[in-house]
Motif scaffolding. Structure first.
Motif, PDB file in Angstrom:
ATOM      1  N   LEU A 149      20.851  57.603  36.920  1.00  0.00           N
ATOM      2  CA  LEU A 149      20.752  59.059  36.871  1.00  0.00           C
ATOM      3  C   LEU A 149      22.127  59.684  36.959  1.00  0.00           C
ATOM      4  CD1 LEU A 149      17.663  59.897  39.015  1.00  0.00           C
ATOM      5  CD2 LEU A 149      18.196  60.764  36.754  1.00  0.00           C
ATOM      6  N   THR A 150      23.018  59.199  36.124  1.00  0.00           N
ATOM      7  CA  THR A 150      24.334  59.804  36.176  1.00  0.00           C
ATOM      8  C   THR A 150      24.250  61.172  35.562  1.00  0.00           C
ATOM      9  OG1 THR A 150      24.710  58.479  34.252  1.00  0.00           O
ATOM     10  CG2 THR A 150      25.789  57.786  36.251  1.00  0.00           C
ATOM     11  N   GLY A 151      24.846  62.110  36.234  1.00  0.00           N
ATOM     12  CA  GLY A 151      24.653  63.522  35.940  1.00  0.00           C
ATOM     13  C   GLY A 151      24.802  63.893  34.495  1.00  0.00           C
ATOM     14  N   GLY A 152      23.761  64.409  33.954  1.00  0.00           N
ATOM     15  CA  GLY A 152      23.900  65.131  32.699  1.00  0.00           C
ATOM     16  C   GLY A 152      24.593  66.391  33.114  1.00  0.00           C
ATOM     17  N   THR A 153      24.860  67.224  32.173  1.00  0.00           N
ATOM     18  CA  THR A 153      25.615  68.393  32.592  1.00  0.00           C
ATOM     19  C   THR A 153      24.717  69.502  33.110  1.00  0.00           C
ATOM     20  OG1 THR A 153      25.765  68.723  30.251  1.00  0.00           O
ATOM     21  CG2 THR A 153      27.772  68.127  31.402  1.00  0.00           C
ATOM     22  N   ALA A 154      23.402  69.328  32.972  1.00  0.00           N
ATOM     23  CA  ALA A 154      22.524  70.415  33.393  1.00  0.00           C
ATOM     24  C   ALA A 154      22.380  70.446  34.897  1.00  0.00           C
ATOM     25  CB  ALA A 154      21.154  70.255  32.780  1.00  0.00           C
ATOM     26  N   PRO A 169      21.102  54.270  46.774  1.00  0.00           N
ATOM     27  CA  PRO A 169      20.275  53.826  45.656  1.00  0.00           C
ATOM     28  C   PRO A 169      20.338  54.777  44.478  1.00  0.00           C
ATOM     29  CG  PRO A 169      18.926  54.718  47.430  1.00  0.00           C
ATOM     30  CD  PRO A 169      20.320  54.597  47.963  1.00  0.00           C
ATOM     31  N   ARG A 170      20.700  56.026  44.749  1.00  0.00           N
ATOM     32  CA  ARG A 170      20.676  56.996  43.659  1.00  0.00           C
ATOM     33  C   ARG A 170      21.654  56.637  42.561  1.00  0.00           C
ATOM     34  NH1 ARG A 170      20.736  61.910  47.799  1.00  0.00           N
ATOM     35  NH2 ARG A 170      21.949  60.349  48.876  1.00  0.00           N
ATOM     36  N   THR A 171      22.697  55.935  42.913  1.00  0.00           N
ATOM     37  CA  THR A 171      23.659  55.570  41.880  1.00  0.00           C
ATOM     38  C   THR A 171      23.122  54.479  40.975  1.00  0.00           C
ATOM     39  OG1 THR A 171      24.627  53.990  43.408  1.00  0.00           O
ATOM     40  CG2 THR A 171      25.692  56.128  43.220  1.00  0.00           C
ATOM     41  N   ARG A 172      22.079  53.812  41.453  1.00  0.00           N
ATOM     42  CA  ARG A 172      21.633  52.647  40.701  1.00  0.00           C
ATOM     43  C   ARG A 172      20.602  52.979  39.632  1.00  0.00           C
ATOM     44  NH1 ARG A 172      20.244  48.966  45.582  1.00  0.00           N
ATOM     45  NH2 ARG A 172      21.507  50.384  46.787  1.00  0.00           N
ATOM     46  N   THR A 173      20.106  54.187  39.669  1.00  0.00           N
ATOM     47  CA  THR A 173      18.992  54.475  38.784  1.00  0.00           C
ATOM     48  C   THR A 173      19.436  54.961  37.432  1.00  0.00           C
ATOM     49  OG1 THR A 173      18.913  56.628  39.763  1.00  0.00           O
ATOM     50  CG2 THR A 173      17.415  54.984  40.634  1.00  0.00           C
ATOM     51  N   GLN A 199      28.376  62.728  43.852  1.00  0.00           N
ATOM     52  CA  GLN A 199      27.364  61.701  43.857  1.00  0.00           C
ATOM     53  C   GLN A 199      26.493  61.873  42.632  1.00  0.00           C
ATOM     54  OE1 GLN A 199      25.126  61.933  47.478  1.00  0.00           O
ATOM     55  NE2 GLN A 199      26.988  62.514  48.523  1.00  0.00           N
ATOM     56  N   PRO A 200      26.369  60.798  41.906  1.00  0.00           N
ATOM     57  CA  PRO A 200      25.541  60.923  40.724  1.00  0.00           C
ATOM     58  C   PRO A 200      24.112  61.260  41.139  1.00  0.00           C
ATOM     59  CG  PRO A 200      26.264  58.663  41.053  1.00  0.00           C
ATOM     60  CD  PRO A 200      26.876  59.468  42.131  1.00  0.00           C
ATOM     61  N   GLY A 201      23.482  62.008  40.328  1.00  0.00           N
ATOM     62  CA  GLY A 201      22.067  62.236  40.549  1.00  0.00           C
ATOM     63  C   GLY A 201      21.746  63.334  41.520  1.00  0.00           C
ATOM     64  N   THR A 221      23.995  63.436  26.551  1.00  0.00           N
ATOM     65  CA  THR A 221      24.191  63.204  27.982  1.00  0.00           C
ATOM     66  C   THR A 221      25.058  61.973  28.165  1.00  0.00           C
ATOM     67  OG1 THR A 221      22.202  61.890  28.104  1.00  0.00           O
ATOM     68  CG2 THR A 221      21.980  64.201  28.630  1.00  0.00           C
ATOM     69  N   ILE A 266      13.508  57.962  44.460  1.00  0.00           N
ATOM     70  CA  ILE A 266      14.037  58.561  43.239  1.00  0.00           C
ATOM     71  C   ILE A 266      13.545  57.838  41.999  1.00  0.00           C
ATOM     72  CG2 ILE A 266      16.133  57.180  43.072  1.00  0.00           C
ATOM     73  CD1 ILE A 266      17.596  59.733  42.386  1.00  0.00           C
ATOM     74  N   PRO A 310      28.150  61.043  51.935  1.00  0.00           N
ATOM     75  CA  PRO A 310      29.245  61.945  51.577  1.00  0.00           C
ATOM     76  C   PRO A 310      30.511  61.632  52.356  1.00  0.00           C
ATOM     77  CG  PRO A 310      27.336  63.186  52.373  1.00  0.00           C
ATOM     78  CD  PRO A 310      26.964  61.753  52.409  1.00  0.00           C
ATOM     79  N   GLU A 359      31.671  67.017  48.792  1.00  0.00           N
ATOM     80  CA  GLU A 359      31.635  65.600  48.494  1.00  0.00           C
ATOM     81  C   GLU A 359      30.378  65.224  47.720  1.00  0.00           C
ATOM     82  OE1 GLU A 359      33.678  65.901  52.472  1.00  0.00           O
ATOM     83  OE2 GLU A 359      32.075  66.893  51.392  1.00  0.00           O
ATOM     84  N   TYR A 400      12.820  52.902  45.609  1.00  0.00           N
ATOM     85  CA  TYR A 400      13.356  54.099  46.241  1.00  0.00           C
ATOM     86  C   TYR A 400      12.613  55.308  45.695  1.00  0.00           C
ATOM     87  CZ  TYR A 400      17.251  51.371  48.015  1.00  0.00           C
ATOM     88  OH  TYR A 400      18.014  50.462  48.690  1.00  0.00           O
ATOM     89  N   ARG A 449      25.390  78.170  36.898  1.00  0.00           N
ATOM     90  CA  ARG A 449      25.284  78.296  35.451  1.00  0.00           C
ATOM     91  C   ARG A 449      23.843  78.223  34.982  1.00  0.00           C
ATOM     92  NH1 ARG A 449      27.145  74.083  30.921  1.00  0.00           N
ATOM     93  NH2 ARG A 449      25.731  72.790  32.102  1.00  0.00           N
ATOM     94  N   THR A 450      23.045  77.461  35.692  1.00  0.00           N
ATOM     95  CA  THR A 450      21.669  77.308  35.251  1.00  0.00           C
ATOM     96  C   THR A 450      20.795  78.473  35.683  1.00  0.00           C
ATOM     97  OG1 THR A 450      21.178  76.084  37.239  1.00  0.00           O
ATOM     98  CG2 THR A 450      21.812  74.803  35.320  1.00  0.00           C
ATOM     99  N   TYR A 484      27.517  54.469  35.874  1.00  0.00           N
ATOM    100  CA  TYR A 484      28.305  54.996  36.984  1.00  0.00           C
ATOM    101  C   TYR A 484      29.602  54.213  37.138  1.00  0.00           C
ATOM    102  CZ  TYR A 484      29.441  55.881  41.906  1.00  0.00           C
ATOM    103  OH  TYR A 484      30.063  56.171  43.075  1.00  0.00           O
ATOM    104  N   THR A 503      28.507  59.926  29.795  1.00  0.00           N
ATOM    105  CA  THR A 503      29.939  60.167  29.660  1.00  0.00           C
ATOM    106  C   THR A 503      30.319  60.362  28.208  1.00  0.00           C
ATOM    107  OG1 THR A 503      30.188  58.663  31.494  1.00  0.00           O
ATOM    108  CG2 THR A 503      32.178  59.266  30.325  1.00  0.00           C
ATOM    109  N   ARG A 531      31.976  54.678  34.261  1.00  0.00           N
ATOM    110  CA  ARG A 531      32.693  55.936  34.329  1.00  0.00           C
ATOM    111  C   ARG A 531      33.836  55.844  35.329  1.00  0.00           C
ATOM    112  NH1 ARG A 531      30.299  61.842  34.590  1.00  0.00           N
ATOM    113  NH2 ARG A 531      30.091  61.524  36.801  1.00  0.00           N
ATOM    114  N   LYS A 532      33.510  55.270  36.447  1.00  0.00           N
ATOM    115  CA  LYS A 532      34.536  55.124  37.478  1.00  0.00           C
ATOM    116  C   LYS A 532      35.696  54.273  36.961  1.00  0.00           C
ATOM    117  CE  LYS A 532      32.860  57.368  40.931  1.00  0.00           C
ATOM    118  NZ  LYS A 532      33.556  58.490  41.531  1.00  0.00           N
TER     119      LYS A 532
END
Ligand SMILES: Nc1ncnc2c1ncn2[C@@H]1O[C@H](COP(=O)(O)OP(=O)(O)OP(=O)(O)O)[C@@H](O)[C@H]1O
Ligand SMILES: Nc1ncnc2c1ncn2[C@@H]1O[C@H](COP(=O)(O)OP(=O)(O)OP(=O)(O)O)[C@@H](O)[C@H]1O
Ligand SMILES: [Mg+2]
Ligand SMILES: [Mg+2]
Lengths: 331, 316, 565, 334, 316
Positions: free
Chosen positions: A326-331, A320-324, E17-19, D13, B147, A249, E13, B145, E201-202, A4, D15, A7-8
């Protein structure tokens, strides 16, 4: 989290390069020639004088080198903290001029952003739970958000400055004062600071309040809120959770908003003749001082980048979600 | 007797009128009983589960009573219900995957929740850890967490969390539906185990997967379009259903040995009636092969044998 | 805060710019400028002061010329008199020698003596190309100190008018400090620790202000018995008209030297005062000229220029855009201070006035007709005329005026649209000749009408025109006349006759069209300081503190002030 | 008719595709006309990915897919359209298979515009009625309605009807009944059975073993993107060879036996096998050693194929050596 | 570009956020009741006071701007009456220092304001949507690149760049100004649209369309976009308001159109000609109030629309 941040950082690095390059291009693209300006300003008419002055200023501004070298020099100078020489304020170094203005801009922006964020979010959260407050806060919030920055500033200046005379409407501190560490000076500084701050604060307030209200409504409908309610958790706890989550957000929104708020700050400064970056940008444009414009813009961009980066770090800490990873795959 | 529901009616308010999702249901759940609820989608299973613990803003309590351990539950009154929730009635929601606040560590969330019920976290911590072990989780999940857990793990955490205060009644809505067969099995077994350990007195397990119910439930209640159709011990429902709907439903389920070539199973023609303006009388009438004039009148939910209730005129 | 604080003069830090902003250095300074000892002024400084180097003609803190550094003479544009200042006197001892005598007892602010060597040094700096007055060396031959206080100038081509100008517009520089400056320093050294000879010293500087402190060891105290009434001058950087007006009305500003729209109503209601009590309120400082680019058709046609000039209703501009704060220009283009030089006969015969019908008939006679019926005339060749009048964006009064001009011209059949590019773009266009029409007011008040005509007729036409003749009017004869004028001494009959010829040439050829006079904007708030220059008063000086105007009355106006109450 | 050979799919997957997700590994299988082949595996095992690869909705990273001898992995837009005349798919969620803002008829209209632009309205209507009849739907009940006005079963059958309009030869059915009610499920399954009878090949993707068993002729068990066992339905279900298959079977909730009973039976089988690995035994029996084949990617050996333990009944293994622990776990947890 | 983002709903926004991509709570797509409920939408829209109020105000001003000039005696720049006259019957909004009719200027300014809103919002919407669609739909490297572009443009302070562009190109007309504004206000739209597209898309119907041999463009146009109409419309409303505000700021600092009247320019002139100090409040109050009312109404209308499209909010 590493991904994450990586990327940033990439985005920031890229933005930085783009911004610097654009920046470098400004004086080379804009109509008008800084050297010409300097020469014209001297109002000389002698051909030789014109020629030798032209030469001299070209060297001073580094415009006599091949273009690629100018570009490289620009980067090199940048890392030395050298932003060139101002045309309008010749021979003052741009970095000094900019640094002098920065505290004023930050001085109104940071408190206005933070306070409007905190207060706005609180009001929004309250609005989300009270129909009465909602019916009042929402329309008011929208109207305030819809106000052009400068108009609110004008109204404040007119009302509190001109009509009531409570606050001064120009300058960073009284013209009869000398900057120093003293209470009277601080009070004066504060008095000059108040209206610009207030106008910026008020305009930003509504947006946050409304955003928060909407987010909280979504959050209160979320599964975890329902689950907590089903397990007999009091409304207070649920709201507390919702508030916390809704802030995420909002924090991202804050990053998105920075540029806009900055634009607002510039305009506000202009109305109140506040000696910050806004006035500098305007003067630079009006006086065709590309180097100053360049420097100011660069400073602004770096400021926004840094602020964004800080927000991203904060974000990693609170979500916490940023820490796992789980950076978005494109799906 | 743990739970007695009498003529309970819970409707949804909509712009087009009330959706009579639960239209007069009467049944009991005994101490220590795991009752399964089965039925087609939209028949009111979830509504029933929610009605017993928390009505959402769109639901209204139209009539009927719910008595738990001799106390009548004020189900229409959200605030009054709060006292009963968790300690007496608890829930494992359909959405266990997202039931926990994503931004709080699980332990922290449990601490907050317990605090709201005036229970000290540290007092129950040993028991909490014991129960986590029981469902095959390490106590360190408390420091994680949501997740960071897999679906099955989350489901089990929610199970432990929901039953931590030893409620009399636990409602589990589609607890296993989103899981792989192996996790499904583990969670389903944990449910039974919790009952066996006495962590919960009785349980209502809602699922559309009757074969899971067969594995875990003592009794199965079959619902149809907001009404009850049949309730009986699990074995009886599978092997000797009486209500024509139950019969057809069971008949439509292939067992692991069944093959299309050898024996073709049959589905049920048609669709359940709209609950907005449900027809009077037996709601299965339109699809029922045994339907006759009498069915224009709603059949009572009668006990036809020991522990076997049916709502059908054709069953005597 | 500690006020008063007489005594210890603050030593400017290495970088005064940082020192005033940085709080640390400021502890040495007084905390607050006592209101009764401070003059607050604005309208001269348009950006943060960044240089105190008086050599370049512009770009330094206003006051560096005049308050800090001083010229040899002062010039009073009201009486048109040249008064010796650092000089005790000067005279032409021959046709081409001028002998200048300095006063005794002149000192620099650091205690050094100001003597003839400094004057020689100053004049010889002009040999460096980059120094703005380097052109004097095309007609100056040599400069010699003939004594401690006497300097002899020998000319190859004595230009009396231009020389007088040099005498009061050039600041005498300290040789002992500047002699080791490189050629580049002359232009670019910000001179952050300036040492002048004048009434004021550098005190402090900020983003939005320049503070001058009285030089208590000023030579003129003993020599001339002059005493500056105020201890400090705070020159507030001008940000905008409305800010200045706000400060003015609240009494935080004593003198404002910029155009404050609507100030006429405030004068009428007694809130502020100006030189005149009624219209035009202000003295005139320069004429605003419409410059037609004579390298382009149809502006190269004198008939067209005449018609254009007659199509503009300047009275409307004066009344509406300016609210009567300015007055209409005399067709000679000379400011009212030169009224004595106006040749009224020439003006009556050749001068233009607003007359749309005459404009139309001139156009028609010259073959400009509306052939395609769009309401606008075409050139005799049938070309469309579609002119753009450019005025810098943000110069509100000129923008408004430009709109009126465009409207009037269009009403007379000449299609003109007003356009407002950036100031820089206008400068470029003006310098390079890439424009149709523009408004310019560069030639201000001076010691001689020659300045204006030098500006109007300047030759040769170069690629870049920076000092005058932006319209690129080409006429050898006219230029010769102007040069003759320069070589003629004021007060002689030849001077008057040459000037009349020049005026006639100007009015018949109209290289520039003078429209109105830009005011010597000066409004006073008399709550702290009184005895401001006003019409009819004995000691009324030109009340402007602009760059190069301090020695034209500004300093004297200051000296005349008295604390109120 | 359809043959997958050594099919591989790696998702990029991260970046700029910096990390890989190996979703399908070295999968080989085939589907014949008039045959239902079930792909069975837990969530994430790569079933849908295979389905989409066959439907050319994804491009493969390795291996081939041949349809009637033609490699279909590299078709262009035009060729793909022809391919879709013969091969169609139906997906898991009937509600998301219809664009919610349009009436269901639009699905057919799209198809018509693409494939039958010249067919007259009347004839089209006839064909449509036939197709709907084949899936036992009344046109009047269905057409002109929005998706949310129909039941999941009806929608799924509509989608099958849509496929039938094209006169297809192969249907990829991805979990087409898992979202349906028990009462409607069986209708769809029966429909598949019927289609099979008409000579259609069906690749049936499911995680539900009882359903897989009901219609399919052969099953393929997937684990982590790899085939671990494959064979005739009966053979695999009655005599599961791979520990993972056995674990799956033991976890299925039966309607006639409790888990305890199933486990007892499974424990019996485990005892009988006594930790033997049939794959490695067979390899050893063939006199081969795994050697290079056992290269592992992400801890999963890639080159390992299947061995034919019994005629038509293949088994694979995740262990590089017989002594290693099986990543799929012991059949029944102690 | 001004103050629009926080009101754009959480979908916007949250998308970065990732995930949680695609899992946005109640985003317009998720929250939207499926299926051709155009009539229902209209029903709610016409009964939503926020939509009605917003629409009435905006249309009122629009109408004034459109037909107003026909009824005016003076052109905006004419020296029509006495200077600095306060509002009167002749001059409802008074006159400027030059004696120009403020009302005439206001009416003319309204036109530019709407033009800027329409064009600027339109340009931003087109760019943002195109990029969002393509990035979301194509995915992979294209997505990464476009995303990067979006982020870069997002971080660069648009207003400052606008100032420079404006100063640089020097073409000072309303359409040009709108164009520049549009070019710098699209990023958040692109982000939001991308997030929505990703989730659409999905959906299986996209795959099904592909299986019908439909090309990418057609799919985007006919399958993806229509599902987002409500969202796109709301986006446009926000962009519209944002463009007006940005243009006003530019006009105010003197970078407005040179040969047209606009509300921002009126404020600019009022301030430059010291209206504040001379007490000419009628000169600077109407233009600001006009902008505030128009933009505020747009925003309020947007909340109303949000409620219409999003049943969850409707409950509030
Ligand atoms: N919020 C609501 N507003 C209106 N009607 C609703 C609402 N929630 C549910 N219903 C209706 O109430 C009926 C019962 O719904 P419920 O969720 O209890 O069914 P269910 O048996 O749990 O179905 P499933 O197996 O799909 O979960 C259905 O007809 C449904 O359409
Ligand atoms: N577009 C994609 N990008 C990246 N990874 C993907 C993508 N689609 C699927 N995957 C991953 O590939 C693996 C196989 O996915 P696939 O959908 O084929 O599984 P499945 O067996 O169909 O599971 P399920 O039963 O849940 O549908 C999973 O780990 C999944 O996360
Ligand atoms: Mg349910
Ligand atoms: Mg799948």
């Amino acid at each position: 989290m590493r991904g994450y941040l990586a990327r940033k950082t990439l985005v920031y690095g890229l933005t930085f390069v783009v911004a610097v390059t654009l920046n470098w291009l400004i004086p080379r693209l804009m109509p008008g020639d800084p050297v010409q300006r300097m020469v014209a300003r001297a109002a000389v008419q002698h051909p030789e004088t014109i020629a030798s002055m032209t030469d001299y200023y070209e060297r001073t501004f580094g415009l006599d080198l091949p273009i690629w070298q100018q570009y490289l020099n620009y980067w090199a100078a940048l890392f030395r903290g050298d932003l060139g020489t101002s045309v309008w304020l010749f021979p003052a170094p741009v970095s000094e001029v900019v640094l002098d203005a920065v505290p004023y801009t930050l001085g109104i922006m940071i408190p206005a952003i933070l306070l409007s964020f905190v207060v706005g979010n609180t009001v929004g959260a309250m609005a989300a739970r009270s129909r009465w407050l909602d019916n009042v806060a929402l329309p008011v919030g929208y109207l305030v958000t819809a106000m052009p920055y400068m108009w609110l500033a004008i109204l404040l200046a007119w009302g509190f400055g001109v009509a009531l005379g409570w606050f001064p409407v120009a300058g960073g501190y009284d013209f009869g004062l000398v900057p120093q560490w003293s209470w009277s000076f601080a009070a004066d500084l504060l008095q000059h600071w108040f209206l610009p701050f207030l106008s910026l604060f008020l305009v930003s307030l509504g947006g946050w309040a409304i955003g928060m209200r909407n987010l909280i409504i979504y959050e209160l409908e979320s599964d975890y809120a329902n689950y907590l309610a089903a397990l007999g958790a009091p409304k207070r706890l649920i709201r507390q959770y919702a508030f916390r989550n809704a802030q995420l957000p909002q924090i991202t929104g804050l990053a998105l908003q920075l540029g806009t708020i900055l634009g607002g700050a510039l305009v506000t400064e202009i109305v109140f003749a506040y000696p910050g970056l806004g006035k500098l940008v305007l003067s630079a444009i009006q006086n065709q001082d590309f180097f100053l414009l360049q420097g100011t813009l660069l400073f602004v961009v770096i400021g926004v980048l840094v602020a964004n980066f800080v927000i991203d770090i904060v974000y990693v800490l609170v979500d916490p979600r940023t820490r796992t990873g789980l950076t978005g795959g494109t799906a | 007797m743990a739970l007695a529901v009498n003529d309970l009616k819970v409707w949804y308010r909509t712009r087009r009128g009330d959706v009579k999702a639960l239209d007069g249901v009467t049944f009991e759940v005994a101490d220590g009983e795991i009752m399964g609820i089965a039925g087609e989608s939209g028949c009111g299973k979830t509504t029933l589960g929610k009605a017993l613990i928390r009505l959402d803003t769109r639901m209204k309590h139209v009539g009927g009573t719910v008595v738990l351990d001799d106390d009548e539950l004020p189900i229409g009154d959200d605030n009054a219900m709060r006292r009963h929730r968790y300690r007496e009635v608890s829930l494992i929601p359909q959405y266990a995957m997202s039931a926990m606040n994503p931004t709080r560590k699980i332990g922290r969330m449990i601490r907050d929740l317990l605090g709201a019920h005036n229970v000290r976290y540290n007092d129950v911590l040993p028991e909490l850890e014991r129960r986590l072990k029981l469902v095959g989780l390490e106590p360190d999940v408390l420091g994680r967490y949501p997740i960071e857990l897999s679906g099955g793990m989350k489901q089990r955490v929610v199970l432990v969390l929901s039953t931590l205060l030893d409620p009399s009644l636990l409602i589990g809505d589609e607890v296993t539906s989103a899981l792989d067969v192996s996790s499904q099995k583990a969670v389903a077994r944990a449910l039974v185990e919790f009952r066996d350990h006495g962590f919960v007195k009785s349980m209502i397990v809602i699922t559309h997967d009757i074969s899971v119910l067969f594995q875990v439930a003592d009794t199965i209640l079959v619902m149809y379009a907001g009404h009850l159709a049949e309730k009986a011990p699990a074995k009886t429902i599978i092997s000797d259903p009486l209500h024509p709907y139950t019969k057809m439903l069971i008949g439509a389920l292939p067992k692991v040995g069944d093959r299309y070539e050898e024996q073709q199973l049959e589905g049920i023609e048609g669709r359940p009636p709209s609950l907005l303006e449900p027809p009077a009388g037996c709601r299965f009438r339109d699809r029922c092969p045994l339907a006759h004039d009498r069915c224009a009148e709603a059949p009572p939910f009668r006990e036809v044998a020991e522990g076997h209730h049916v709502a059908c005129w054709a069953v005597s | 805060g500690c006020s008063g604080g007489g005594g210890s003069a603050p030593t400017p830090a290495a970088n005064p710019y940082a020192s005033a902003e940085g709080m640390d250095a400021a502890t040495e300074l007084v905390g607050e400028y006592p209101r009764e000892e401070t003059l607050f002024t604005s309208g001269t400084q348009w950006g943060p002061p960044s240089s105190w180097n008086p050599i370049p003609g512009a770009g330094h803190a206003t006051g560096a010329r005049g308050l800090l550094y001083e010229p040899l003479f002062q010039f009073d544009p009201i009486t048109l008199e040249l008064t010796p200042w650092l000089a005790e006197g000067g005279e032409w001892t021959g046709d081409d020698t001028y002998e200048l005598t300095l006063r005794e007892g002149l000192t620099w602010q650091d205690g050094e003596t100001l003597d003839a060597e400094d004057v020689v040094f100053t004049a010889e700096l002009g040999k460096v190309d980059a120094v703005p007055y380097s052109n004097i060396w095309t007609w100056l031959d040599k400069v010699e100190a003939t004594g401690d206080t006497t300097v002899e100038f020998t000319f190859s081509d004595p230009r009396y008018q231009e020389w007088d100008n040099w005498l009061y517009s050039t600041m005498v520089l300290p040789e002992h400090l500047m002699s080791d400056w490189s050629d580049e320093d002359l232009l670019a050294n910000p001179n952050e620790e300036p040492v002048g000879s004048g009434a004021f010293k550098f005190s402090a500087v900020g983003q939005d202000r320049m503070v001058w402190e009285r030089n208590d060891d000023w030579w003129a105290k003993s020599e001339l018995g002059l005493e500056m009434p105020m201890k400090y001058i705070v020159d507030v950087v001008n940000t905008s008209n409305e800010v200045a007006l706000g400060l003015m009305l609240s009494g935080s500003l004593d003198l404002s030297n910029n155009f404050l729209p609507g100030v006429n109503t405030l004068v009428d209601s007694g809130q502020v005062s100006t030189y005149y009590e009624g219209e035009p309120y202000m003295l005139a400082a320069a004429s605003a000229n419409l410059i037609p680019n004579q390298t382009r058709a149809p502006m190269d046609d004198v008939d067209f220029r005449q018609a254009l000039a007659r199509s503009i209703d300047v009275d409307k501009i004066v009344a509406n855009a300016y609210g009567g704060l300015v007055s209409k220009a005399h067709p000679s283009g000379l400011v009212p201070a030169f009224e004595q030089y106006y040749d009224q006969d020439v003006a009556a015969e050749h001068g233009f006035t607003f007359d749309a019908d005459e404009a139309a008939s001139i156009l028609a006679d010259a073959g400009y007709e509306d052939t395609d019926g769009d309401g606008f005339v075409e050139t005799p060749d049938g070309e469309q005329i579609d002119l753009k009048l450019i005025v810098p964006a943000g110069w509100t009064d000129w923008m408004e005026a430009a709109r009126v001009i465009a409207e009037d011209a269009s009403a007379a059949g000449i299609k003109v649209t007003a356009d407002f590019p950036d100031a820089g773009a206008v400068d470029d266009a003006r310098a390079t000749g890439d424009f149709d029409l523009l408004i310019n007011g560069n030639a201000g008040i001076s010691n001689t009408p020659w300045t204006y005509y030098n500006y109007a007729f300047y030759q040769p036409i170069q690629e870049q025109m920076l000092a005058g003749n932006f319209g690129r009017y080409e006429d050898k004869e006219a230029w010769e006349l102007v040069q003759d004028l320069s070589r003629t001494e004021t007060g002689t009959p030849e001077f008057d006759s040459t000037l009349s010829e020049v005026q006639e040439k100007f009015m018949t050829d109209l290289p520039a069209i003078p429209l109105w006079y830009n005011g010597a904007w000066a409004q006073y708030n008399e709550s702290q300081w009184t005895n401001w220059p006003k019409e009819g008063r004995e000691d009324a000086y030109f009340p402007v503190m602009w760059n190069n105007y301090v020695q034209m009355g500004g300093l004297n106006a200051l000296l005349a002030l008295e604390p109120a109450g | 008719m359809l043959t997958l050979d050594q099919l591989d799919k790696v998702y990029k997957t991260g970046t700029f595709g910096t990390s890989d997700l190996h979703a399908v590994r070295q999968v080989s299988l085939d589907v014949q006309r008039g045959e239902v082949v079930s792909l069975i595996g837990e969530s994430g095992s790569g079933k849908s990915t295979i389905g989409k690869l066959v439907l050319h909705l994804l491009s493969s990273t390795g291996g081939t897919i041949t349809f009637d001898g033609q490699d279909v992995t590299k078709l262009g837009f035009r060729a793909r359209r022809d391919y879709y005349r013969k091969v169609q798919g139906v997906f898991q969620d009937p509600f998301s298979s219809f664009n919610p803002i349009y009436k269901v008829d639009r699905t057919f209209e799209t198809l018509r515009r693409s494939y039958f632009p010249r067919v007259s309205s009347g004839e089209w209507r006839e064909r449509l009625d036939d197709a709907l009849a084949a899936v036992t739907l009344e046109p009047d009940d269905i057409l002109g309605k929005f998706p949310h006005q129909l039941s999941g079963g009806q929608l799924q059958r509509l989608l099958i009807a849509r496929a039938l309009l094209l006169d297809i030869e192969l249907l990829v059915a991805d979990e087409i009944i898992s979202m349906l009610d028990a009462s409607t499920r069986i209708d769809v399954l029966n429909l598949l059975g019927e289609l099979k009878g008409r000579g259609l090949g069906i690749l049936f993707v499911t995680h539900d073993l009882s359903l897989g068993n009901y219609v399919s002729d052969r099953v393929v068990i997937l684990y982590k993107g790899r085939v671990v066992e494959r064979g005739d339905t009966g053979a695999v279900f009655d005599d599961p060879l791979h520990p993972y298959t056995r674990d799956l079977l033991a976890s299925v909730p039966h309607l006639d036996r409790t888990w305890e009973e199933v486990e007892a039976q499974e424990a019996e089988r485990t005892r009988r096998l006594a930790g033997r690995c049939l794959y490695h035994e067979d390899i050893a029996a063939q006199g081969r050693s795994l050697g290079d084949e056992a290269r592992s990617v992400d801890g999963v050996p890639n080159g390992l194929g299947l061995v034919e333990h019994a005629p038509g009944h293949f088994v694979g293994c995740f262990r590089m050596a017989a002594e290693d622990e099986c990543p799929a776990g012991p059949a029944v947890k102690p | 570009m001004t103050a629009t983002q926080p009101t754009a709903g959480p979908g916007v926004e949250a998308s970065e956020q990732p995930g949680v991509a695609g899992a946005t709570p109640g985003g317009p797509v998720a929250g939207r009741k499926p299926g051709g409920d155009a009539r229902e939408t209209l029903y709610f829209a016409l009964r939503n006071p926020k939509v009605i109020i917003g629409l009435v105000v905006v249309l009122g001003f629009l109408l004034l701007g459109l037909i107003g000039p026909a009824f005016l005696r003076y052109a905006p720049m004419d020296y029509a009456g006495p200077p600095m006259a306060p509002p009167s019957a002749d001059f409802p909004f008074g006159t400027t220092t030059f004696g120009q009719d403020v009302f005439a200027q206001f009416v003319a300014g309204l036109r530019s304001t709407f033009l800027v809103g329409l064009l600027g919002g339109g340009v931003a919407a087109v760019i943002g949507m195109t990029i969002g669609f393509v990035a979301g739909y194509r995915g992979g490297l294209i997505d990464e690149l476009l995303n990067m572009l979006t982020n870069v443009v997002l971080v660069i302070p648009g207003f400052v760049v606008l100032i420079i562009i404006n100063a640089y190109l020097g073409v000072r007309s309303v359409p040009m100004q709108a164009l520049y504004i549009g070019i710098f206000s699209w990023p958040w739209v692109a982000r939001a649209v991308r997030a929505q597209t990703l989730s659409l898309r999905t959906r299986d119907f996209i795959d099904l369309a592909k299986l019908s041999g439909v090309g990418v463009g057609t799919i985007l146009r006919r399958e993806v976009a229509p599902n987002m109409y409500s969202y796109l419309f709301m986006t446009f409303v926000l962009l519209f308001g944002g463009s007006i505000l940005t243009a006003a700021s530019l006009d105010f600092i003197g970078l407005g159109p040179t040969n047209a009247m606009s509300l921002g320019l009126m404020m600019n002139q009022a301030v430059q000609w010291s209206a504040l100090h001379l007490g000419l409040w009628w000169w600077f109050v109407p233009p600001g109030l006009g902008i505030t009312l128009i933009v505020g109404s747009l925003y309020i209308m947007n909340v109303g629309l949000d409620e219409v499209f999003n049943p969850k909010l409707r409950e509030m």
